[in-house]
Design an enzyme around this catalytic site. Structure first.
Site, PDB file in Angstrom:
ATOM      1  N   HIS A 156     -28.844  15.178   0.111  1.00  0.00           N
ATOM      2  CA  HIS A 156     -28.503  16.106  -0.966  1.00  0.00           C
ATOM      3  C   HIS A 156     -27.882  15.398  -2.163  1.00  0.00           C
ATOM      4  O   HIS A 156     -27.255  16.045  -3.002  1.00  0.00           O
ATOM      5  CB  HIS A 156     -27.559  17.199  -0.446  1.00  0.00           C
ATOM      6  CG  HIS A 156     -28.188  18.072   0.584  1.00  0.00           C
ATOM      7  ND1 HIS A 156     -29.170  18.996   0.279  1.00  0.00           N
ATOM      8  CD2 HIS A 156     -28.014  18.136   1.922  1.00  0.00           C
ATOM      9  CE1 HIS A 156     -29.550  19.613   1.384  1.00  0.00           C
ATOM     10  NE2 HIS A 156     -28.870  19.100   2.395  1.00  0.00           N
TER      11      HIS A 156
ATOM     12  N   ASN B 147      15.536   7.227  -7.443  1.00  0.00           N
ATOM     13  CA  ASN B 147      14.186   7.443  -6.927  1.00  0.00           C
ATOM     14  C   ASN B 147      13.787   8.872  -7.256  1.00  0.00           C
ATOM     15  O   ASN B 147      14.548   9.800  -7.023  1.00  0.00           O
ATOM     16  CB  ASN B 147      14.156   7.219  -5.411  1.00  0.00           C
ATOM     17  CG  ASN B 147      12.770   7.427  -4.828  1.00  0.00           C
ATOM     18  OD1 ASN B 147      11.783   7.443  -5.546  1.00  0.00           O
ATOM     19  ND2 ASN B 147      12.707   7.606  -3.519  1.00  0.00           N
ATOM     20  N   GLY B 148      12.575   9.056  -7.787  1.00  0.00           N
ATOM     21  CA  GLY B 148      12.092  10.396  -8.119  1.00  0.00           C
ATOM     22  C   GLY B 148      11.743  10.516  -9.588  1.00  0.00           C
ATOM     23  O   GLY B 148      11.525   9.515 -10.279  1.00  0.00           O
TER      24      GLY B 148
ATOM     25  N   GLU C 231     -11.505   8.444   6.871  1.00  0.00           N
ATOM     26  CA  GLU C 231     -10.380   7.538   7.029  1.00  0.00           C
ATOM     27  C   GLU C 231     -10.825   6.079   6.892  1.00  0.00           C
ATOM     28  O   GLU C 231     -10.104   5.246   6.314  1.00  0.00           O
ATOM     29  CB  GLU C 231      -9.702   7.767   8.381  1.00  0.00           C
ATOM     30  CG  GLU C 231      -8.581   6.805   8.708  1.00  0.00           C
ATOM     31  CD  GLU C 231      -7.413   6.852   7.731  1.00  0.00           C
ATOM     32  OE1 GLU C 231      -6.556   5.968   7.816  1.00  0.00           O
ATOM     33  OE2 GLU C 231      -7.368   7.761   6.863  1.00  0.00           O
TER      34      GLU C 231
ATOM     35  N   GLU D 102      -8.250   1.388  -0.173  1.00  0.00           N
ATOM     36  CA  GLU D 102      -6.846   1.265  -0.544  1.00  0.00           C
ATOM     37  C   GLU D 102      -6.299  -0.139  -0.347  1.00  0.00           C
ATOM     38  O   GLU D 102      -5.346  -0.515  -1.030  1.00  0.00           O
ATOM     39  CB  GLU D 102      -5.990   2.293   0.196  1.00  0.00           C
ATOM     40  CG  GLU D 102      -5.795   2.085   1.667  1.00  0.00           C
ATOM     41  CD  GLU D 102      -4.931   3.178   2.303  1.00  0.00           C
ATOM     42  OE1 GLU D 102      -4.191   3.859   1.571  1.00  0.00           O
ATOM     43  OE2 GLU D 102      -5.003   3.346   3.530  1.00  0.00           O
TER      44      GLU D 102
ATOM     45  N   TRP E  15       8.601   1.632  -7.940  1.00  0.00           N
ATOM     46  CA  TRP E  15       7.197   2.012  -8.141  1.00  0.00           C
ATOM     47  C   TRP E  15       7.178   2.846  -9.412  1.00  0.00           C
ATOM     48  O   TRP E  15       7.732   3.949  -9.455  1.00  0.00           O
ATOM     49  CB  TRP E  15       6.682   2.802  -6.950  1.00  0.00           C
ATOM     50  CG  TRP E  15       5.214   3.118  -6.996  1.00  0.00           C
ATOM     51  CD1 TRP E  15       4.182   2.330  -6.596  1.00  0.00           C
ATOM     52  CD2 TRP E  15       4.610   4.329  -7.461  1.00  0.00           C
ATOM     53  NE1 TRP E  15       2.984   2.961  -6.774  1.00  0.00           N
ATOM     54  CE2 TRP E  15       3.215   4.193  -7.305  1.00  0.00           C
ATOM     55  CE3 TRP E  15       5.109   5.515  -7.999  1.00  0.00           C
ATOM     56  CZ2 TRP E  15       2.330   5.198  -7.669  1.00  0.00           C
ATOM     57  CZ3 TRP E  15       4.227   6.519  -8.367  1.00  0.00           C
ATOM     58  CH2 TRP E  15       2.853   6.345  -8.193  1.00  0.00           C
TER      59      TRP E  15
ATOM     60  N   CYS F 273      10.372   4.951  -4.828  1.00  0.00           N
ATOM     61  CA  CYS F 273      11.097   3.703  -4.962  1.00  0.00           C
ATOM     62  C   CYS F 273      12.039   3.542  -3.779  1.00  0.00           C
ATOM     63  O   CYS F 273      12.181   4.438  -2.958  1.00  0.00           O
ATOM     64  CB  CYS F 273      11.889   3.690  -6.264  1.00  0.00           C
ATOM     65  SG  CYS F 273      10.886   4.088  -7.728  1.00  0.00           S
TER      66      CYS F 273
ATOM     67  N   LYS G 206       4.519   3.860   0.189  1.00  0.00           N
ATOM     68  CA  LYS G 206       4.483   4.442   1.521  1.00  0.00           C
ATOM     69  C   LYS G 206       4.834   5.920   1.517  1.00  0.00           C
ATOM     70  O   LYS G 206       4.155   6.737   2.116  1.00  0.00           O
ATOM     71  CB  LYS G 206       5.441   3.692   2.434  1.00  0.00           C
ATOM     72  CG  LYS G 206       5.411   4.140   3.892  1.00  0.00           C
ATOM     73  CD  LYS G 206       4.102   3.772   4.544  1.00  0.00           C
ATOM     74  CE  LYS G 206       4.060   4.102   6.000  1.00  0.00           C
ATOM     75  NZ  LYS G 206       2.726   3.859   6.571  1.00  0.00           N
TER      76      LYS G 206
ATOM     77  N   LYS H   7      -9.268   3.528   4.094  1.00  0.00           N
ATOM     78  CA  LYS H   7      -8.646   2.251   4.421  1.00  0.00           C
ATOM     79  C   LYS H   7      -9.275   1.111   3.632  1.00  0.00           C
ATOM     80  O   LYS H   7      -8.593   0.225   3.140  1.00  0.00           O
ATOM     81  CB  LYS H   7      -8.780   1.971   5.927  1.00  0.00           C
ATOM     82  CG  LYS H   7      -7.774   2.687   6.779  1.00  0.00           C
ATOM     83  CD  LYS H   7      -6.371   2.153   6.535  1.00  0.00           C
ATOM     84  CE  LYS H   7      -5.326   3.164   6.990  1.00  0.00           C
ATOM     85  NZ  LYS H   7      -5.176   4.315   6.094  1.00  0.00           N
TER      86      LYS H   7
ATOM     87  N   ARG I 101       8.075   0.646  -0.361  1.00  0.00           N
ATOM     88  CA  ARG I 101       8.221   1.862  -1.164  1.00  0.00           C
ATOM     89  C   ARG I 101       7.944   1.617  -2.642  1.00  0.00           C
ATOM     90  O   ARG I 101       7.887   2.572  -3.431  1.00  0.00           O
ATOM     91  CB  ARG I 101       9.631   2.428  -0.999  1.00  0.00           C
ATOM     92  CG  ARG I 101       9.974   2.855   0.413  1.00  0.00           C
ATOM     93  CD  ARG I 101      11.378   3.406   0.480  1.00  0.00           C
ATOM     94  NE  ARG I 101      11.502   4.628  -0.291  1.00  0.00           N
ATOM     95  CZ  ARG I 101      11.298   5.849   0.185  1.00  0.00           C
ATOM     96  NH1 ARG I 101      10.952   6.001   1.440  1.00  0.00           N
ATOM     97  NH2 ARG I 101      11.439   6.904  -0.580  1.00  0.00           N
TER      98      ARG I 101
END
Length: 606
Positions: free
Chosen positions: A502, A100-101, A479, A486, A74, A2, A601, A483, A26
């Site tokens: 396979h 935050n946390g 990557e 997300e 968040w 957050c 982030k 991208k 965030r």
């Protein structure tokens, strides 16, 4: 995950909102503010983004205040709604907290507090904090916070205001970043430097266990037993304007176009007389010269940069590079000692799993080399040595310029290790020359943006994508898939191209296109066979290749290309292409690429 902002001094309500807008990357499930008004707390909060809160406060935005805290959330505990949004208050609505946390023992604390009469209204872990402080408060807010913090388990950054103390903000941090500054008539705290730059460029990076009291005239820092601690400011060169969109539609697009200049900044001063110059790791040189194995930990995009580093260094030397995802590594029993070097890669320097991996390694005696973008971050402070990306602030949640600069800095580290091990050869000298040319070649890649957009829009309505590559193309495929999923929410998966037969090839067909990373390199002939296998299953094929690869057009439905260049450096050149491909699809679908759902982030929780 957050964002926290706190200001004390000569401010208006809109200053708090402006600070939140800079931290919305965030978290953006909900937002809220609390400030003193007529000797009482005014608390406004709601589900949704900061813009909704701003509209709700429209008549108060220009009101002069002396103290306030704000938060963008968040969600971890409790669904995103008005009630669970921060700030949270005590029973008497006299003190207010943003956090935050995660408070891991909140259930036990909540039960204890309810037993002595405290009333709770939310589903959050955070709400125990104001009630716990209320339980200890008499007249000394710092002492009450200190006593409450001793009972908290987990990771947290906390800011507290109280109606009886209209000129101070008190708080603490453990495992989550918190920064303070004192400027001309205003002091501030925040989760990163961006909201504070308008007041000062001298930042105090609080350390785990710090309890602070800040007023417009200065600050004090104490440890958990009440002893005063000295914390010196760090000067930050970033400007307020650096963090703005500069006319681009999204921060992500702006940051992709910043990649050439960011790479130049990363390289600046680090190549001298055709050799790598990294004085920051001088004390590690003996270990790097003698160790047969190098350990690397990272998460997400950083882990794919680390995997590219593995291919790069192992191709040039006899070093074995072990790359592990931090969230798995932290629960292992590593065979480490004082002769081990652990490289920890994190853009923010606050990634919880990577920090725990570092702490585990250090407990075994290992030396830690951090690669991060943020001066004063927890990773930087807890590591033995640090190499900074120098990429400037990255606002978009999706990593772009930080990924490219991680690659470049890791390649510099790899070449330095080759030199220290007396394995330097003509190929290394050529790589130095190619690294120096990277900014201009990246500019050439970005000149092809319109074609990338044109191809991307052809594929916006597919629900699935498979990315494939070999060698250094494989981390690029990983990557690229990350991208796409997300920011566009299209299901994307990535495999080494040789693994198709396979199992994954069973998925392919007209509705399941393939994105192949296939420059004209030593493995191109093998990649060509894999692409032909995909076409045989009627899968549409997008190929990202190099200009000197002529026959790929006979196979591909669409071709994206970069300048022909050093094979080892294709991951850097191809990065903006895979980023733009995902960006234009996300934008066409109406998604905000700067704020992808469910993501934040700086991942400061497990």
């Amino acid at each position: 995950m957050c964002g926290i902002v706190g200001l004390v001094g000569e401010i208006v309500v809109s200053d708090l909102i402006e600070g939140l807008e800079k931290l919305e990357y965030r978290g953006y499930d909900s937002a809220g503010v609390a400030f003193l008004r007529d000797s009482s707390l005014c608390v406004e909060k709601n589900k949704g983004r900061v813009a909704s809160l701003k509209e709700k406060l429209s008549e108060l935005l220009n009101e002069r205040i002396t103290l306030g805290i704000a938060h963008t959330r968040w969600a971890t505990h409790g669904e995103p709604n008005d009630i669970n949004a921060h700030p949270h208050t005590d029973c008497q609505s006299k003190l207010c907290v943003v956090h935050n946390g995660i408070i891991e023992n909140f259930k036990e604390l909540k039960k204890r507090l309810e037993e002595v009469g405290h009333r709770f209204g939310s589903d959050t872990d955070t709400e125990v904090i104001p009630h716990l402080i209320e339980e200890y408060y008499t007249t000394d807010l710092v002492e009450a916070v200190r006593k409450a913090v001793k009972l908290l388990e987990g990771s947290f950054a906390i800011a507290v205001i109280h109606v009886d103390h209209p000129d101070i903000i008190v708080g603490t941090r453990k495992g989550s970043p918190l920064i303070l500054t004192v400027g001309n008539g205003v002091a501030g705290i925040a989760s990163d430097v961006t909201p504070l730059l308008k007041y000062s460029k001298d930042m105090v990076f609080l350390e785990d266990g710090d309890i602070f009291c800040v007023s417009k005239g200065g600050f004090e820092v104490f440890d958990v037993v009440g002893r005063k601690k000295e914390r010196k400011p760090t000067h930050i060169d970033w400007t307020y304007e650096t963090a703005q969109k500069s006319g681009y539609k999204h921060y992500m697009l702006k940051e992709i176009f910043e990649e050439p200049s960011c790479v130049a900044a990363t390289l600046s001063g680090r190549i001298k007389s055709a050799k790598v110059h990294l004085p920051e790791i001088e004390e590690l040189q003996d270990l790097l010269a003698s160790s047969k194995t190098l350990k690397v930990v990272a998460c997400g995009t950083s882990s794919y940069a680390a995997l590219s580093f593995k291919y790069f260094l192992e191709n040039l030397s006899d070093v074995c590079v072990d790359v592990e995802v931090s969230s798995e590594f932290r629960y292992k029993r590593p065979n480490f000692d004082e002769n081990t070097v652990l490289v920890a890669v994190s853009q923010s320097g606050e990634t919880a799993d990577t920090l725990e991996s570092v702490r585990l390694a250090k407990s075994k005696g290992a030396k830690v080399l951090a690669i991060t973008n943020v001066v004063g971050s927890t990773l930087m402070r807890e590591s033995d040595h640090t190499l900074l990306l120098n990429a400037g602030p990255e606002i978009s949640v999706a990593a772009t310029k930080s990924y490219v600069t991680q690659l470049v800095l890791l390649y510099l580290l790899g070449l330095k290790i080759v030199e220290l091990r007396d394995q330097w050869n003509e190929r290394c000298t050529k790589l130095i020359d190619s690294l120096l040319r990277l900014p201009e070649v990246l500019d050439a890649t970005l000149s092809r943006t319109e074609h990338i957009k044109e191809v991307a829009l052809k594929y916006k309505d597919f629900q699935h994508f498979m990315y494939i590559g070999r060698g250094l193309g494989y981390p690029t495929a990983l990557e690229g898939a990350l991208k796409l999923k997300e920011i566009s929410y299209i299901h994307a998966t990535a495999y080494p191209a040789g693994e198709l037969k396979h199992g994954p090839i069973a998925l392919l067909g007209p509705e399941f296109p393939v994105f192949a990373i296939a420059p004209f390199d030593a493995l191109y002939a093998k990649m060509k066979n894999n692409m032909i296998e995909c076409k045989a299953r009627k899968a549409k094929l997008v190929v990202l290749t190099s200009d000197d690869c002529e026959d790929v057009r006979e196979i591909a439905d669409d071709v994206l290309s970069v300048n022909s260049f050093s094979e080892q450096l294709y991951p850097v050149l191809m990065a903006p292409v895979i980023q733009l491909f995902a960006y234009y699809i996300a934008d066409a679908l109406g998604h905000d690429p700067d704020k992808p759902k469910n993501l934040a982030k700086s991942v400061t929780v497990e």
